[in-house]
Design an enzyme around this catalytic site. Structure first.
Site, short mmCIF file in Angstrom:
data_model
loop_
_atom_site.label_atom_id
_atom_site.label_comp_id
_atom_site.label_asym_id
_atom_site.label_seq_id
_atom_site.Cartn_x
_atom_site.Cartn_y
_atom_site.Cartn_z
N HIS B 100 1.72 53.51 85.45
CA HIS B 100 3.04 53.89 85.97
C HIS B 100 3.03 54.08 87.48
CE1 HIS B 100 1.77 58.21 85.34
NE2 HIS B 100 2.56 58.41 86.38
N ASN B 228 6.86 60.12 76.36
CA ASN B 228 6.61 60.81 77.62
C ASN B 228 6.56 62.32 77.39
OD1 ASN B 228 6.30 61.22 80.34
ND2 ASN B 228 8.40 60.67 80.91
N TRP B 229 5.54 62.96 77.95
CA TRP B 229 5.28 64.42 77.78
C TRP B 229 4.93 64.78 76.34
CZ3 TRP B 229 4.91 66.50 82.42
CH2 TRP B 229 5.76 66.09 83.45
N ASP B 237 -2.38 53.84 80.14
CA ASP B 237 -1.74 54.04 81.45
C ASP B 237 -2.73 53.84 82.60
OD1 ASP B 237 0.10 54.61 83.36
OD2 ASP B 237 0.78 56.50 82.47
N ASN B 343 12.12 60.56 83.42
CA ASN B 343 10.93 61.40 83.47
C ASN B 343 11.30 62.85 83.79
OD1 ASN B 343 8.21 62.08 83.51
ND2 ASN B 343 7.95 61.49 85.65
N GLY B 672 2.05 64.14 90.85
CA GLY B 672 1.21 63.76 91.98
C GLY B 672 -0.23 63.55 91.53
N ASN B 673 -0.59 64.24 90.42
CA ASN B 673 -1.92 64.05 89.85
C ASN B 673 -2.02 62.74 89.07
OD1 ASN B 673 -2.56 67.47 89.62
ND2 ASN B 673 -4.15 66.02 90.21
N SER B 674 -0.92 62.06 88.87
CA SER B 674 -0.96 60.80 88.14
C SER B 674 -1.99 59.88 88.75
CB SER B 674 0.40 60.12 88.18
OG SER B 674 1.25 60.65 87.22
N PHE B 690 -2.71 61.24 83.30
CA PHE B 690 -1.39 60.60 83.48
C PHE B 690 -0.22 61.42 82.99
CE2 PHE B 690 -0.09 59.06 79.26
CZ PHE B 690 -1.28 59.10 78.54
N ASP B 691 -0.48 62.53 82.28
CA ASP B 691 0.66 63.28 81.76
C ASP B 691 0.18 64.62 81.25
OD1 ASP B 691 3.30 63.69 81.19
OD2 ASP B 691 3.45 62.21 79.60
#
Lengths: 740, 740
Positions: B100, B228-229, B237, B343, B672-674, B690-691
């Site tokens: 992503h 997502n989440w 990902d 998101n 931001g940690n993605s 990623f999540d």
């Protein structure tokens, strides 16, 4: 929830056989060694002695022989409510079952001003116990007798479908009439293994049943339709009835003079409860399973019937909701209907989803291929079984053509007043025959129930909703090709290939304005009217019933011809299935058919999906986590406060550190098992079965040990609610509560 | 997904202090003993030596000192993409991050005819690697320097809000200008502890970044917005970029002559991976957390901002969907925008839900009460800290009045062309000033990025969608009281208290018909135009930008005055919070602010709800269970076949018996940690963060060890997809893959 479908939507197919061969024992236990095999199976009591060793090994502490004797504890403590299961839990006829099984009676006694659905109900003494909804019964199974040869007397191979059907029907009615001669019993002849065997089941019919206690809906139906078929679950799905009899100890109509019934035995309630991995068993009345159907039938059901029927249910739900304001008398009248519609809409959806994801059809196809190969690999077997395989296939195919019309007709029953008119006129017609020749449902033995159903309409009907429902059903009916439509219906409602819905609605409007069937006294008067009085009536719905009668009868005759043919071939097919399974050392139990069954297993969680584990217990604290304050997650404030205060009493499960609310087990159950006592190894009540997890719904067709889980309300939670929420001390004292 | 909000919606509040006191070390580790304390915290590298003993105890095998040195392995293998985190995984500048995070570049290179989003992309050799979306950067953090005293130079207590803001801004710009003098770096001055400390962060800016490999969206975004989440999760990902530099080794614009960048170090990839309970750490760039906000701010955010902002997002999502056909060029253009809107819509909803269910606000209120009591219990503390407590409260209150208008304005940016016009005219105005005095974003250092954003519009814009979005935003704007509306906007779009939406839409229609801003060359030309040329333009959107400019500036000035006042009081408040926590022996880390941080913890599942367990790993077989064949659960047929065939290669986790797909850990992360590398105890890459799970979204405000779980794609699954699905043998050979 595992209530049975109240509205039966498919013709009962009750097949027959010509020659009754001496069968080898149907159960072969050689292969049973692991608990995973043992958890599947809804066993007939008489099969249990053969399972003794295995039951003991699993942990059963009472004598397994007792489970085969209906006059022994614990079997004679287990009763049926007709659609739900229940148990006696005191010597004074106190009966415990699910909240959703007593829901109809709570609703029946509710008004907008005194809404027992919201507040719950507790009689603090006998005199405060109130009548249940008309028709509520407690049935105590007293005898189960193999009557296969009696049922098939006079039936030979060459008998035509309709004659076979009639012969079997006549034999059954005769057996039933004899059995019911006391006037206090309700008897039935049930087919097992699709007609390979028939058993006469004799039940004492207790007719004065009273509502004793139901917690508030915000406990008893906590989670509502959203949580239905789901885990984690926090539903307090329990409620209490009491069976009353005349002063002579015999069943009687409601009377102030009646006294509590004294059951031969009753279940103790365990406050100690069960732990993860513990042995449990369930004794109850599972309604129906389809574990031995052909591939073609499975495909039709999952790829056509369930999606279509779900559509009807969703549409009718919408119509009821759109035509009744929440909280109104109209909505209260339909709560029960909505619950049933919702329940099976969700059920059907899950069936279709599970089917799409599983390899069930592949396995079933393979099994069928294997069966045919096994049959064909031996000339004697080929001669014996292959005609049944072939003929059944032909019959199933021929059944397809009219399936759309059959489905539409099956849902027509949701139009209450026209349906009442049809039944009333049918009764007048049937009454012209001798009792033994009448259609089941219209014999003298059925009249009380018919009368009660006519009374119950007063509390379960709203004109606006009924008209809108009928309008919808006719719009669906009008889509049928002309050959499947009824001339009388087309003519009465002005339907042709081009339906003018506005015109149809106007006819509905006029009919309802003119009919008197919405009046209870009028309906009851029609129960005693002659055919001539019907034929001379000006009531438009009665006129419609009269006009459409002969077409209905023609359809019924066609249906019986087909059913007679199924009765010819299904038992032979089933015999082949049994013989084949026997050759593999596989145990065989009959499909569920509302008769008394025993299932055993363990308290155990499972993995519903990759990456996720269902734990075996939920807890009081889970209610805090789930509660939103909004229905259906609106636990009473008092309850939330008690939980926050850690008020567990003696009901905590040490390994959980708190009071368990619901638990999972491997018991093999289905609709009709609602209210079944979950018993421990000593046959003490440790919970009440009320539902299954989402992944187990397809279990009616295909039991998967990894996926099937039954949900019980934990007896400790029931006792906790009774003691701390509702102060039901009178009942706690009446029951025998054991700590060890 | 943990991408940062691309559109910043709240004014950055960067406070200042007058007197820089010598602070005691901010971290007090006395209380750290259990891993549950250790798992919370996004630590600055320079703090890590103090955590050495604890890290070793948890299982870290490399020298903890290395984690504090940006020029050492593994820290210099970690990079930022600006909004996402990433890592070098080869000596040739190969960068791995999330799918992503490269999604925008895949979308940028997709057309309806050659839809890389659907098919994925793999360059089998360097020459096949393609340019990424304009503005894509790889940032390598080289230096982090404490510049608190420089930033606050010249600031005294009595400085007014606006003057304080300007002084700090000027100091920051000056520091940044010095830092960027090489021309190859991007520098920033970040506030820590809400302005108690400032650090200058110097990053090498690699400007030629190419797309190397992205799996098909049906792997890389498997589960899509539905999953997502969520957990269980099965998302592949991951994606690969490569950093290129000039032949001199220095950053350069894209050129065919450029060569792969040689990083100082890179991460090895572990094919052995991790097991339940193993030590893991994450080194990345978390965007922002709010773990030290006041009760009033928390209430405003959860009870007002999140619900309102979610409404805007849902509305804009609907507008985009209604105005672009699925699969059309228009829809492809907005996929990135939709992903971001979705998101955070889901994020905000979860925030509100979690808030409603948790006792977070009670605990925060209690903590604030305790802080105030601690301050008031000592006269020196009272004198030192109580003004900050009081003044901050006043400022937060005063900020409330205009919040509705602020929110509407913040979403106006979704109208692409008007927003472009505003920025272009602002640039012309700013260019009249010396570079150092210009507003950040309009300095020489920003022009390249501004140009690229004007180019990117060509691929991220559709006229129909943009007009509909603007129409919606103006309808919301028109609801504001007159005092919060702009005269220029009212006048241009004909808005009064009674909005005539048809008339507004006609004006939008005419404006878009006449504007040339949809033309890329025109937009780029405006980048070099003078103020006078803007003022003489006939382009309606340019005229609107000019007409509304002075009102915008007034609003900006008011906002800066307020921000200056926050810069006065927040640091003092934070100093009190730190002192109080120190008195309790609690470790303190600064809120995330897009600077490099380290978080450590363990692979571990959790109990998301009563009765349910999240297992730490999902597996290949879970994809079979989840797949429906319909987007977003439409894994490639080849993948399903490989899984059914049990093609695990060397990538199975023995205890799982199959290849792990995603895993849970206790790492403390946020947007931001993605793309952050999840590393094992040897700092080998074992996954990509990623999540987070649904229950951990509120973790930005309130870390709960039982609920917070980060989701990583397992490196073994990444390698499995690369080897068996996509045949990315060139990359597998380029990387260093270790088996032990």
């Amino acid at each position: 929830m595992f209530t049975m479908k109240l509205c039966t939507m498919k013709p009962k197919q009750e097949p027959a056989r010509i020659v009754r061969r001496a069968l080898a024992p149907l159960i072969v236990l050689a292969a049973i060694g692991t608990s995973s095999v043992a958890d599947e199976g809804m066993w007939q009591p008489h099969q249990l002695p053969d399972l003794s060793a295995h039951l003991r090994q699993l942990g059963l502490e009472i004598n397994p022989e007792n489970l085969s004797r209906l006059d022994q504890f614990p079997m004679n403590a287990v009763v049926s409510l007709g659609g739900c299961s229940a148990s006696f839990v005191s010597p004074q006829g106190l009966v415990v079952t699910n909240h959703h099984c007593v829901y109809g009676s709570v609703q029946y006694n509710s008004t907008p001003e005194n809404n027992l659905l919201v507040d719950g109900f507790l009689a603090k003494q006998l005199g405060e116990e109130i009548p249940t909804a008309p028709g509520t019964r407690v049935y105590v199974t007293e005898e189960v007798t193999d009557v296969t040869s009696d049922v098939l007397a006079g039936v030979i191979k060459s008998t035509s479908g309709i004659d076979r059907y009639k012969a079997i029907e006549a034999n059954r009615k005769s057996l039933i009439a004899d059995c019911e001669s006391s006037g206090n019993h309700r008897c039935g002849v049930s087919a097992f293994h699709q007609g390979l065997e028939y058993f006469l089941i004799k039940r004492l019919e207790v007719r004065d049943v009273r509502l004793v206690y139901a917690p508030a809906t915000s406990i008893g139906k906590y989670g509502g339709d959203i949580d239905n078929w789901q885990w984690p679950r926090h539903t307090g799905d329990f409620g209490f009835y009491r069976a009353y009899v005349g002063t002579d100890g015999q069943p009687a109509e409601y009377s102030e003079d009646n006294v509590p019934y004294s059951p031969a035995s009753f279940l103790e309630v365990s406050a100690k409860g069960v732990e993860d991995g513990d042995f449990v068993m369930g004794v109850g009345y599972p309604g129906g399973t389809n574990r031995y159907r052909t591939t073609a039938e499975v495909e039709n059901e999952f790829e056509w019937y369930y999606p279509k029927a779900r559509g009807f249910r969703e549409d009718i739900i919408s119509i009821i909701n759109e035509n009744s304001t929440e909280g109104s008398a109209a909505r209260i009248a339909y709560e029960n209907t909505l619950a049933s519609l919702n329940n099976y809409s969700k059920n059907f959806q899950s069936m279709v989803e599970s089917y799409g994801k599983s390899d069930f059809i592949d396995r079933r196809t393979q099994a069928e291929t294997d069966l045919v190969e096994w049959i064909n690999s031996d000339s004697q077997r080929r001669e014996q079984y292959s005609p049944a395989i072939r003929q059944l296939e032909v019959l199933i195919d021929s059944n397809h053509a009219a399936r759309e019309a059959d489905l539409v007709r099956s849902y027509m029953g949701y139009a209450t007043l026209p349906s009442a008119a049809h039944r009333l006129y049918r009764l007048a017609m049937e009454k012209q025959k001798p009792d033994a020749e009448r259609e089941p449902g219209y014999q003298e033995r059925d009249l009380r129930r018919l009368r009660q159903s006519m009374q119950a309409i007063s509390r379960r009907f709203d004109e606006t909703v009924d008209k809108a429902t009928l309008s919808y059903l006719l719009s669906r009916y009008a889509e049928l090709p002309e050959q499947y439509r009824s001339q009388a219906t087309d003519s009465f409602f002005g339907i042709s290939s081009n339906i003018d819905q506005g015109q149809v609605d106007q006819i509905i409007e006029n009919s309802y304005a003119q009919t008197s069937l919405d009046d209870e006294a009028t309906r009851l008067a029609w129960l005693d009217s002659s055919v001539e009085e019907f034929e001379n009536s000006d009531d438009p719905l009665i006129r419609y019933a009269v006009a459409s009668y002969s077409e209905r009868m023609t359809l019924e005759l066609e249906s019986k011809e087909l059913r007679g043919q199924f009765q010819r071939w299904r038992p032979e097919y089933m015999e082949a299935v049994i013989a084949y399974n026997r050759s593999l050392g596989q145990p065989i139990y009959a499909d569920a058919n509302s008769s008394l069954r025993v299932t055993f297993g363990q308290v155990r969680g499972n993995q519903p999906k990759d990456g996720l584990i269902n734990q075996p217990f939920t807890s009081l604290e889970g209610i805090l986590g789930k509660d939103t304050g909004l229905d259906p997650f609106n636990a009473p404030t008092k309850q939330l406060d008690l939980i926050r205060a850690g008020q567990y009493g003696d009901y905590a499960l040490p390994s959980l550190g708190t009071v368990p609310v619901n638990f999972l087990s491997t018991l093999d159950i289905t609709g009709g098992n609602s209210g079944t006592a979950t018993m421990n190894s000593k046959a003490q009540l440790v919970g009440l079965l009320f539902d299954g997890v989402y992944e187990s719904i397809i279990g009616d067709w295909d039991f998967d040990d990894a996926k099937n889980r039954a949900i019980s309300v934990d007896a400790r939670y029931m006792l906790w609610v009774m003691e701390y929420m509702d102060g039901a001390t009178n009942l706690l004292e009446e029951m025998t509560i054991v700590q060890e």
